[in-house]
Motif scaffolding. Structure first.
Motif, PDB file in Angstrom:
ATOM      1  N   SER A 112       0.858  -1.185   0.000  1.00 58.17           N
ATOM      2  CA  SER A 112       0.000   0.000   0.000  1.00 58.17           C
ATOM      3  C   SER A 112       0.887   1.226   0.000  1.00 58.17           C
ATOM      4  O   SER A 112       1.750   1.377   0.866  1.00 58.17           O
ATOM      5  CB  SER A 112      -0.922  -0.001   1.227  1.00 58.17           C
ATOM      6  OG  SER A 112      -1.871  -1.042   1.160  1.00 58.17           O
ATOM      7  N   ILE A 113       0.681   2.100  -0.973  1.00 56.27           N
ATOM      8  CA  ILE A 113       1.575   3.252  -1.139  1.00 56.27           C
ATOM      9  C   ILE A 113       0.860   4.589  -0.942  1.00 56.27           C
ATOM     10  O   ILE A 113       1.511   5.641  -0.908  1.00 56.27           O
ATOM     11  CB  ILE A 113       2.255   3.222  -2.525  1.00 56.27           C
ATOM     12  CG1 ILE A 113       1.208   3.108  -3.635  1.00 56.27           C
ATOM     13  CG2 ILE A 113       3.247   2.066  -2.608  1.00 56.27           C
ATOM     14  CD1 ILE A 113       1.788   3.179  -5.034  1.00 56.27           C
ATOM     15  N   ALA A 114      -0.465   4.570  -0.837  1.00 53.23           N
ATOM     16  CA  ALA A 114      -1.224   5.794  -0.591  1.00 53.23           C
ATOM     17  C   ALA A 114      -2.633   5.386  -0.176  1.00 53.23           C
ATOM     18  O   ALA A 114      -2.968   4.203  -0.142  1.00 53.23           O
ATOM     19  CB  ALA A 114      -1.267   6.681  -1.837  1.00 53.23           C
ATOM     20  N   ARG A 115      -3.440   6.381   0.127  1.00 58.45           N
ATOM     21  CA  ARG A 115      -4.808   6.110   0.570  1.00 58.45           C
ATOM     22  C   ARG A 115      -5.703   7.251   0.093  1.00 58.45           C
ATOM     23  O   ARG A 115      -5.274   8.403   0.022  1.00 58.45           O
ATOM     24  CB  ARG A 115      -4.842   6.004   2.095  1.00 58.45           C
ATOM     25  CG  ARG A 115      -6.192   5.729   2.707  1.00 58.45           C
ATOM     26  CD  ARG A 115      -6.027   5.338   4.166  1.00 58.45           C
ATOM     27  NE  ARG A 115      -5.432   3.997   4.269  1.00 58.45           N
ATOM     28  CZ  ARG A 115      -4.812   3.536   5.342  1.00 58.45           C
ATOM     29  NH1 ARG A 115      -4.670   4.311   6.407  1.00 58.45           N
ATOM     30  NH2 ARG A 115      -4.314   2.317   5.354  1.00 58.45           N
ATOM     31  N   VAL A 240       8.340  -0.724  -8.265  1.00 57.66           N
ATOM     32  CA  VAL A 240       7.634  -0.979  -7.010  1.00 57.66           C
ATOM     33  C   VAL A 240       8.474  -0.526  -5.816  1.00 57.66           C
ATOM     34  O   VAL A 240       7.956   0.041  -4.848  1.00 57.66           O
ATOM     35  CB  VAL A 240       7.266  -2.470  -6.893  1.00 57.66           C
ATOM     36  CG1 VAL A 240       6.763  -2.803  -5.502  1.00 57.66           C
ATOM     37  CG2 VAL A 240       6.201  -2.822  -7.928  1.00 57.66           C
ATOM     38  N   THR A 241       9.776  -0.755  -5.876  1.00 60.11           N
ATOM     39  CA  THR A 241      10.672  -0.305  -4.814  1.00 60.11           C
ATOM     40  C   THR A 241      10.685   1.215  -4.729  1.00 60.11           C
ATOM     41  O   THR A 241      10.570   1.802  -3.645  1.00 60.11           O
ATOM     42  CB  THR A 241      12.102  -0.824  -5.057  1.00 60.11           C
ATOM     43  OG1 THR A 241      12.080  -2.246  -5.091  1.00 60.11           O
ATOM     44  CG2 THR A 241      13.054  -0.362  -3.969  1.00 60.11           C
ATOM     45  N   TRP A 242      10.802   1.871  -5.877  1.00 61.46           N
ATOM     46  CA  TRP A 242      10.902   3.328  -5.915  1.00 61.46           C
ATOM     47  C   TRP A 242       9.637   3.994  -5.364  1.00 61.46           C
ATOM     48  O   TRP A 242       9.716   5.020  -4.684  1.00 61.46           O
ATOM     49  CB  TRP A 242      11.167   3.797  -7.345  1.00 61.46           C
ATOM     50  CG  TRP A 242      11.442   5.262  -7.464  1.00 61.46           C
ATOM     51  CD1 TRP A 242      12.644   5.900  -7.299  1.00 61.46           C
ATOM     52  CD2 TRP A 242      10.482   6.282  -7.747  1.00 61.46           C
ATOM     53  NE1 TRP A 242      12.487   7.252  -7.466  1.00 61.46           N
ATOM     54  CE2 TRP A 242      11.169   7.515  -7.742  1.00 61.46           C
ATOM     55  CE3 TRP A 242       9.117   6.268  -8.012  1.00 61.46           C
ATOM     56  CZ2 TRP A 242      10.528   8.722  -7.991  1.00 61.46           C
ATOM     57  CZ3 TRP A 242       8.468   7.480  -8.258  1.00 61.46           C
ATOM     58  CH2 TRP A 242       9.179   8.686  -8.239  1.00 61.46           C
ATOM     59  N   LEU A 243       8.473   3.413  -5.641  1.00 59.25           N
ATOM     60  CA  LEU A 243       7.220   4.007  -5.186  1.00 59.25           C
ATOM     61  C   LEU A 243       7.099   4.017  -3.668  1.00 59.25           C
ATOM     62  O   LEU A 243       6.271   4.741  -3.116  1.00 59.25           O
ATOM     63  CB  LEU A 243       6.031   3.258  -5.801  1.00 59.25           C
ATOM     64  CG  LEU A 243       5.810   3.484  -7.292  1.00 59.25           C
ATOM     65  CD1 LEU A 243       4.709   2.563  -7.809  1.00 59.25           C
ATOM     66  CD2 LEU A 243       5.472   4.943  -7.594  1.00 59.25           C
ATOM     67  N   ILE A 262       0.343   6.810   3.793  1.00 58.90           N
ATOM     68  CA  ILE A 262       0.006   5.822   4.810  1.00 58.90           C
ATOM     69  C   ILE A 262       1.104   5.833   5.870  1.00 58.90           C
ATOM     70  O   ILE A 262       2.273   5.564   5.570  1.00 58.90           O
ATOM     71  CB  ILE A 262      -0.132   4.415   4.193  1.00 58.90           C
ATOM     72  CG1 ILE A 262      -1.310   4.412   3.215  1.00 58.90           C
ATOM     73  CG2 ILE A 262      -0.325   3.358   5.284  1.00 58.90           C
ATOM     74  CD1 ILE A 262      -1.509   3.095   2.512  1.00 58.90           C
ATOM     75  N   LYS A 263       0.722   6.197   7.066  1.00 59.05           N
ATOM     76  CA  LYS A 263       1.732   6.298   8.128  1.00 59.05           C
ATOM     77  C   LYS A 263       2.267   4.913   8.486  1.00 59.05           C
ATOM     78  O   LYS A 263       1.494   3.965   8.625  1.00 59.05           O
ATOM     79  CB  LYS A 263       1.111   6.955   9.359  1.00 59.05           C
ATOM     80  CG  LYS A 263       0.660   8.391   9.122  1.00 59.05           C
ATOM     81  CD  LYS A 263       0.034   8.983  10.363  1.00 59.05           C
ATOM     82  CE  LYS A 263      -0.428  10.411  10.105  1.00 59.05           C
ATOM     83  NZ  LYS A 263      -1.064  11.008  11.304  1.00 59.05           N
TER      84      LYS A 263
END
Length: 264
Positions: A112-115, A240-243, A262-263
């Motif tokens: 999960s990289i954002a919300r 995927v790593t960079w994101l 996402i904290k």
């Protein structure tokens, strides 16, 4: 970390040196294409329409010397293509199918990289009587019951969409059943419906509607990324790593209120 050293670290991670990829995912990839060939990446239209993809692309060009191309595709279709190996990387809104594919080993490196916030929009006159409700599940159940009785209008999310899956989860499966064909004809006026923050910001309020302030923490969708087991690409792992790195995450923070970090 100096730029050259960090690029080397990211590249080695993409090639699997530091990836921690499960042995099952390394077993028999369908194809292994070079870093020089761009990975096939699909992203939910919300990522592109909000400008997040474009900001990521610009930062990648500066940081890595190359940039992924994000092709718009509905989240449910992204998961289908990841399952088949038609794309290398998917950037999609959270959906139960992602969990299923992950458990089967058909996708991996799911993060999960954002919300994004999900809003309940409805008529200001509140024919379903949810004014004092704070629980999203109870509010939706009450709305669907009122719609079934012909007292309110309810616009069901598109079948198979992340919003439909969320509504179903909140109502223990009631939302996906839809309204009975024998239900009385609904009253005139606007309908209750779920919208992402991006949809609401773009469409705005229509006559007689408002956002119902439920403040239920479950009213969110995560933006996730994953790799396809059936189609292996070194640059896909790099993306995927960079994101997940601070530069990409800093861009997410600047995109508020549509996207939120996402904290940890």
């Amino acid at each position: 970390m100096p730029d050259r050293s960090r690029r080397l670290f990211l590249t080695l991670s993409a090639l699997g040196t530091f990836s921690g990829t499960p042995a099952s995912a390394q077993a028999q990839p369908r194809d292994r294409r070079p870093l020089s060939e761009p990975p096939r990446v699909a992203a939910d239209p919300a990522v592109i329409d909000s400008g997040l993809a474009a900001r990521w692309q610009a930062a990648m060009s500066r940081d890595l010397g190359w940039s992924a191309r994000f092709e718009p595709l509905a989240s449910s279709q992204i998961l289908d293509q990841l399952e088949r190996g038609d794309i290398d990387v998917g950037v999609f809104l959270s959906h139960p199918k992602a969990e299923h594919l992950d458990k089967q080993g058909l996708i991996y490196e799911r993060h999960s990289i954002a919300r994004t916030e999900v809003l309940l929009i409805g008529p200001a006159q509140d024919p379903a009587g949810i004014r004092s409700e704070s629980d999203a599940g109870r509010a939706l159940t009450q709305i669907i019951a009122a719609a079934g009785a012909g007292q309110a209008n309810w616009t069901q999310p598109a079948a198979g969409s992340p919003l439909a899956a969320l509504a179903d989860a909140l109502t223990s499966g009631l939302a996906s059943k839809g309204l009975s064909a024998a239900a009385p004809r609904a009253v005139a006026g606007p309908a209750y419906q779920l919208m992402t923050r991006l949809e609401w910001n773009r469409k705005g309020a229509s006559a007689g509607t408002k956002v119902w302030p439920l403040k239920d923490p479950r009213l969110v969708l995560d933006l996730q990324t994953a790799l396809s087991f059936r189609s292996r690409h070194s640059a896909g792992k790099l993306l995927v790593t960079w994101l997940q790195w601070p530069i990409a995450q800093g861009i997410v923070g600047k995109a508020q209120p549509v996207w939120q970090r996402i904290k940890p």
